[in-house]
Design an enzyme around this catalytic site. Structure first.
Site: not given
Ligand code: UT7
Length: 323
Positions: A250, A280, A114
């Site tokens: 980005h 992204n 990225c």
């Molecule tokens: O481009 C390269 C760089 N990449 C990035 O910058 C990405 C960086 N990370 C992010 O953007 C975020 O961490 C995400 C968008 C990937 C995730 O957001 P988050 O607020 O960090 O969520 P999380 O990973 O803590 O997940 C929260 C909950 C989890 O459930 P539990 O374990 O709390 O029960 C996940 O299983 O949300 C769940 N979850 C979803 N729920 C519904 C994860 N993906 C989904 C989904 N729909 N698509």
């Protein structure tokens, strides 16, 4: 007199197929509301069957060349940032070179995931500053839809396909921050974090593999490192946040974009945001945002821009340029 790499043209290409968040609700335990609230993404574009990264890159390159009024044959170097090249080799850049009718120049890919476009811009700047090229085509192009695990809701809803390109040309400046063109760059990587974001295939496994990401950890590093690299790049030319007309980040996640802008001390009214429409697109996201920002009248000649990006590696960096 200082030799500067000045932007002469910009363009982009997005595949026709637009995929709204609701499409994922059919096959995954997810929702439009979750995707919007956690990432800011509403829709993304996916390449058609058979459409490759070099196809997208060629369309973006042609648009940038037309904007610059320069024929593809006149380009000295093509630097293409991508992690989803059509083949292991040759480079996607050489495919673009043939497609735009260029035989006098040299073409190569840059792979910094990225952060790829920031790395490519920095390399293109070095080619021009050192006199190794007068006109450089810099492209970011990706087909991340080819490396998704469609059963992993935590990654497959986040990424999209697309391409953007710039034509850079050598011009003499005064050597001050009032010059047009690339003013400073700041590149970083730390391979200790390679397991946070990677594709679990490649030459070693003899298959392409799919993307794996520790989203929360990458998020934490992004918020910490992006404002820092942007600050460093600005400091190198004696500039600060108040001097910035547009941050062009980005486009991974609206919450990362907002946190970085806040840390930098730049209001969201001075940030180009396209993540809602593109998702992204990895190395394509910054040139796409530049092209959209120009097309919708935000970015104007003479504006001071800072671009910043982070991705797999981890690799991150920033470029300060006057449009
Ligand atoms: O481009 C390269 C760089 N990449 C990035 O910058 C990405 C960086 N990370 C992010 O953007 C975020 O961490 C995400 C968008 C990937 C995730 O957001 P988050 O607020 O960090 O969520 P999380 O990973 O803590 O997940 C929260 C909950 C989890 O459930 P539990 O374990 O709390 O029960 C996940 O299983 O949300 C769940 N979850 C979803 N729920 C519904 C994860 N993906 C989904 C989904 N729909 N698509």
């Amino acid at each position: 007199m200082t030799r500067r790499a000045v932007v002469k043209g910009v363009g982009h290409y997005l595949p026709d197929r637009v995929v709204p968040n609701s499409e994922f609700e059919k096959s995954l335990d997810t929702s439009h509301d979750w995707i919007v609230s956690r990432s800011g993404i509403h829709r993304r574009h996916f390449a058609a069957d058979g459409q490759t990264t070099s196809d997208l890159a060629t369309r973006a390159a042609q648009a940038a060349l037309a904007d610059a009024g320069i024929d593809g044959a006149e380009i000295d170097a093509i630097v293409l940032a991508t992690s989803t090249a059509d083949m292991t080799f040759p480079s996607a850049a050489t495919m673009v070179q043939a497609n735009i009718g260029n035989t006098k120049g040299y073409a190569f890919d840059v792979q910094a995931v990225c952060a790829g476009f920031v790395y490519a811009l920095s390399n293109a700047n070095a080619l021009i500053a050192s006199g190794q090229a007068d006109r450089v085509l810099v492209i970011g192009a990706e087909t991340f839809s080819r490396i998704m695990d469609w059963t992993d809701r935590s990654t497959c809803v986040l990424f999209g396909d697309g391409a953007g390109a710039l034509v850079l040309s050598a011009e003499d400046g005064d050597g001050t921050s009032a010059d047009r063109g690339i003013l400073s760059t700041d590149l970083n990587s730390d391979g200790r974090y390679r397991d946070l974001l990677y594709v679990d295939g490649g030459v070693a496994t003899q298959n392409t593999g799919v993307l794996r990401m520790e989203g929360k950890e990458v998020f934490r590093h992004a918020v910490e490192k992006l404002a820092q690299t942007a600050h460093t790049a600005l400091e190198k030319v004696g500039l600060g946040a108040d001097d910035v007309d547009w941050v062009v980040p980005h486009q991974a996640n609206i919450r990362i974009i907002q946190s970085t802008a806040k840390k930098l001390g730049v209001g969201m009214d001075r940030v180009v945001v396209t993540v809602q429409d593109h998702g992204n697109t990895s190395a394509a996201s910054i040139p796409l945002a530049l092209s959209v920002g120009v097309a919708n009248g935000q970015i104007k000649p003479g504006d001071l821009l800072v671009t910043e990006a982070i991705g797999g590696g981890l690799a991150w960096g920033a470029v300060v340029l006057r449009w």
